[in-house]
Design a protein around this motif. Structure first.
Motif, PDB file in Angstrom:
ATOM      1  N   LEU A 187       0.772  -1.117   0.049  1.00 45.80           N
ATOM      2  CA  LEU A 187       0.003   0.081   0.030  1.00 45.80           C
ATOM      3  C   LEU A 187       0.826   1.243   0.044  1.00 45.80           C
ATOM      4  CD1 LEU A 187      -2.747  -0.762   2.853  1.00 45.80           C
ATOM      5  CD2 LEU A 187      -2.722  -1.553   0.487  1.00 45.80           C
ATOM      6  N   PRO A 188       0.335   2.494  -0.726  1.00 50.25           N
ATOM      7  CA  PRO A 188       1.076   3.664  -0.711  1.00 50.25           C
ATOM      8  C   PRO A 188       1.194   4.203   0.820  1.00 50.25           C
ATOM      9  CG  PRO A 188      -1.047   3.884  -1.353  1.00 50.25           C
ATOM     10  CD  PRO A 188      -0.896   2.562  -1.201  1.00 50.25           C
ATOM     11  N   LEU A 189       2.285   4.710   1.357  1.00 49.46           N
ATOM     12  CA  LEU A 189       2.422   5.312   2.307  1.00 49.46           C
ATOM     13  C   LEU A 189       2.265   6.762   2.666  1.00 49.46           C
ATOM     14  CD1 LEU A 189       5.925   3.921   3.589  1.00 49.46           C
ATOM     15  CD2 LEU A 189       3.747   3.078   4.402  1.00 49.46           C
ATOM     16  N   SER A 190       1.476   7.197   3.511  1.00 48.19           N
ATOM     17  CA  SER A 190       1.071   8.644   3.620  1.00 48.19           C
ATOM     18  C   SER A 190       2.118   9.638   3.782  1.00 48.19           C
ATOM     19  CB  SER A 190      -0.098   8.741   4.939  1.00 48.19           C
ATOM     20  OG  SER A 190      -0.284  10.178   5.158  1.00 48.19           O
ATOM     21  N   GLU A 191       2.178  10.529   3.249  1.00 42.73           N
ATOM     22  CA  GLU A 191       3.380  11.669   3.367  1.00 42.73           C
ATOM     23  C   GLU A 191       2.740  12.710   4.258  1.00 42.73           C
ATOM     24  OE1 GLU A 191       4.766  12.818  -0.420  1.00 42.73           O
ATOM     25  OE2 GLU A 191       5.305  10.737  -1.137  1.00 42.73           O
ATOM     26  N   ASN A 192       1.483  12.520   4.848  1.00 41.90           N
ATOM     27  CA  ASN A 192       1.219  13.737   5.758  1.00 41.90           C
ATOM     28  C   ASN A 192       1.807  13.924   6.964  1.00 41.90           C
ATOM     29  OD1 ASN A 192      -0.515  15.329   7.308  1.00 41.90           O
ATOM     30  ND2 ASN A 192      -2.298  13.953   7.111  1.00 41.90           N
ATOM     31  N   PRO A 193       2.633  15.185   6.952  1.00 44.88           N
ATOM     32  CA  PRO A 193       3.503  15.519   8.127  1.00 44.88           C
ATOM     33  C   PRO A 193       2.755  15.491   9.575  1.00 44.88           C
ATOM     34  CG  PRO A 193       2.845  17.393   7.050  1.00 44.88           C
ATOM     35  CD  PRO A 193       2.326  16.369   6.177  1.00 44.88           C
ATOM     36  N   SER A 194       1.507  15.723   9.653  1.00 40.56           N
ATOM     37  CA  SER A 194       0.793  15.766  10.748  1.00 40.56           C
ATOM     38  C   SER A 194       0.656  14.477  11.754  1.00 40.56           C
ATOM     39  CB  SER A 194      -0.252  16.662  10.648  1.00 40.56           C
ATOM     40  OG  SER A 194      -1.327  15.871   9.793  1.00 40.56           O
ATOM     41  N   ILE A 195       0.873  13.306  10.886  1.00 42.32           N
ATOM     42  CA  ILE A 195       0.621  12.012  11.545  1.00 42.32           C
ATOM     43  C   ILE A 195       1.536  11.804  12.469  1.00 42.32           C
ATOM     44  CG2 ILE A 195       0.859   9.678  11.044  1.00 42.32           C
ATOM     45  CD1 ILE A 195      -0.057   9.965   8.253  1.00 42.32           C
ATOM     46  N   SER A 196       0.918  11.191  13.849  1.00 38.40           N
ATOM     47  CA  SER A 196       1.785  10.906  14.954  1.00 38.40           C
ATOM     48  C   SER A 196       2.959  10.208  14.653  1.00 38.40           C
ATOM     49  CB  SER A 196       1.023  10.510  16.007  1.00 38.40           C
ATOM     50  OG  SER A 196       1.796  10.267  17.150  1.00 38.40           O
ATOM     51  N   LYS A 197       4.113  10.773  15.291  1.00 41.62           N
ATOM     52  CA  LYS A 197       5.406   9.786  15.066  1.00 41.62           C
ATOM     53  C   LYS A 197       5.330   8.419  15.729  1.00 41.62           C
ATOM     54  CE  LYS A 197       8.441  13.839  14.239  1.00 41.62           C
ATOM     55  NZ  LYS A 197       9.597  14.399  15.003  1.00 41.62           N
ATOM     56  N   GLU A 198       4.250   8.215  16.537  1.00 43.02           N
ATOM     57  CA  GLU A 198       4.285   7.041  17.197  1.00 43.02           C
ATOM     58  C   GLU A 198       3.727   5.809  16.395  1.00 43.02           C
ATOM     59  OE1 GLU A 198       0.015   7.172  19.801  1.00 43.02           O
ATOM     60  OE2 GLU A 198       1.904   8.178  20.732  1.00 43.02           O
ATOM     61  N   LEU A 199       3.031   6.412  15.510  1.00 42.13           N
ATOM     62  CA  LEU A 199       2.410   5.231  14.396  1.00 42.13           C
ATOM     63  C   LEU A 199       3.566   4.997  13.383  1.00 42.13           C
ATOM     64  CD1 LEU A 199      -0.833   7.223  13.323  1.00 42.13           C
ATOM     65  CD2 LEU A 199      -0.440   5.488  15.345  1.00 42.13           C
ATOM     66  N   GLY A 200       3.234   3.362  13.250  1.00 35.79           N
ATOM     67  CA  GLY A 200       4.311   2.650  12.507  1.00 35.79           C
ATOM     68  C   GLY A 200       3.973   2.761  10.855  1.00 35.79           C
ATOM     69  N   THR A 201       4.595   1.783  10.448  1.00 39.82           N
ATOM     70  CA  THR A 201       4.480   1.736   8.862  1.00 39.82           C
ATOM     71  C   THR A 201       2.967   1.152   8.680  1.00 39.82           C
ATOM     72  OG1 THR A 201       6.700   1.058   8.525  1.00 39.82           O
ATOM     73  CG2 THR A 201       5.390   0.552   6.764  1.00 39.82           C
ATOM     74  N   ARG A 202       2.399   0.207   9.288  1.00 39.80           N
ATOM     75  CA  ARG A 202       1.058  -0.178   9.123  1.00 39.80           C
ATOM     76  C   ARG A 202       0.091   0.670   9.142  1.00 39.80           C
ATOM     77  NH1 ARG A 202       1.851  -4.263  12.319  1.00 39.80           N
ATOM     78  NH2 ARG A 202       2.123  -5.934  10.983  1.00 39.80           N
ATOM     79  N   HIS A 203       0.197   1.576  10.130  1.00 42.48           N
ATOM     80  CA  HIS A 203      -0.716   2.956  10.265  1.00 42.48           C
ATOM     81  C   HIS A 203      -0.318   3.840   8.956  1.00 42.48           C
ATOM     82  CE1 HIS A 203      -1.175   1.157  14.015  1.00 42.48           C
ATOM     83  NE2 HIS A 203      -2.628   1.808  14.241  1.00 42.48           N
ATOM     84  N   ARG A 204       0.639   3.929   8.609  1.00 38.93           N
ATOM     85  CA  ARG A 204       0.894   5.017   7.762  1.00 38.93           C
ATOM     86  C   ARG A 204       0.356   4.620   6.125  1.00 38.93           C
ATOM     87  NH1 ARG A 204       4.301   9.344   8.704  1.00 38.93           N
ATOM     88  NH2 ARG A 204       4.891   9.535  10.515  1.00 38.93           N
ATOM     89  N   ALA A 205       0.676   3.199   6.256  1.00 43.16           N
ATOM     90  CA  ALA A 205      -0.085   2.632   4.941  1.00 43.16           C
ATOM     91  C   ALA A 205      -1.564   2.751   4.720  1.00 43.16           C
ATOM     92  CB  ALA A 205       0.660   1.235   4.660  1.00 43.16           C
TER      93      ALA A 205
END
Length: 272
Positions: A187-205
């Motif tokens: 899946l494409p990873l989100s490039e949203n800079p406001s996403i919490s840094k505690e979220l890993g690759t699974r959540h970003r995808a």
């Protein structure tokens, strides 16, 4: 005699329009599950502007659009060569007369229930999972990035897919209607800079997929066991086990009377 020729001409015109309309419909059906849908929307806007420029005699705009279309046609064929190839392959495999799947209430109820049972198990065992549920936007491009399954959605199959020892564990499972189309998908990873840094690759995808489509994405955190749902670029975290079925049903089948469905499903679950 002339009247007969006129009638024949009208019949030929009708058949001609009918065949062209059918071909256009089938083409749109084949392209529905690809990126080309967005392209068609863009082309529609350009054509509308071209018609408008002709009507209002906007010569500069008309000249610009006509030159853009002449160059753009070749560019489109090059960029969307995989989609065109896939469409021709589908025609060869199945022909034109294939009916689309319609999501019925009982199908949505069963699928939501099976996913709910699976993610509840994952949450309790702290097993990471990423499940994508296709809605209006087709996800064929992402389905082809994984291992094809085309199997009926079930709690048991989802458990096997996301077992830590499974080769498909780290990818996403993509569901269309009542079938798991593929697993281990990228899946494409989100490039949203406001996403919490505690979220890993699974959540970003999951966030990335929800940003580029209208899919409903379910995530189970491997670290915390927390269940989350991503839709429309927004992430709802910490969904309780009692609410996960309701959330899923509402996302898969919006604008439906669901209170009685939730109650009956919970009663069946309590009896088990």
């Amino acid at each position: 005699m002339q009247s007969l020729v006129g009638i024949t001409k009208y019949i030929n015109d009708f058949i001609d329009i009918l065949i062209v309309s059918f071909l256009i419909y089938q083409l749109l059906t084949l392209l529905r599950g690809t990126r080309a849908v967005q392209l068609l929307k863009g082309i529609s806007v350009v054509v509308f502007l071209w018609l408008l420029s002709n009507f209002l005699e906007l010569r500069t705009l008309r000249w610009l659009i006509e030159n853009l279309l002449s160059v753009g046609l070749i560019t489109v064929i090059i960029i969307f060569q995989p989609e065109l190839r896939r469409a021709l392959e589908q025609i060869g495999r199945r022909g034109f007369f294939t009916r689309g799947q319609v999501a019925k209430d009982e199908v949505v109820t069963r699928v939501s229930g099976e996913i709910t049972k699976a993610v509840t198990y994952f949450s309790n065992k702290r097993i990471g999972a990423l499940i994508v549920i296709e809605r209006e936007t087709g996800l064929s491009d992402y389905i082809e990035s994984g291992i094809e399954l085309q199997a009926k959605v079930s709690n048991e199959l989802l458990r096997n897919i996301f077992l830590p020892s499974s080769a498909l564990h780290d990818g996403a499972a993509v569901i269309r209607a009542d079938s798991i189309m593929a697993a281990g998908c990228f899946l494409p990873l989100s490039e949203n800079p406001s996403i919490s840094k505690e979220l890993g690759t699974r959540h970003r995808a999951a966030m990335g997929m929800s940003e580029v489509s209208d899919a409903c994405v379910v995530i189970v955190s491997e670290e915390t066991g927390q269940i989350s749902i991503a839709v429309g670029g927004k992430l709802e975290r910490g969904i309780s086990e009692d609410l996960i079925f309701e959330r899923l049903y509402q996302q898969i089948q919006p604008n439906s009377p669901t209170i009685s469905i939730f109650r009956s499903w919970r009663e069946r679950r309590g009896k088990k």
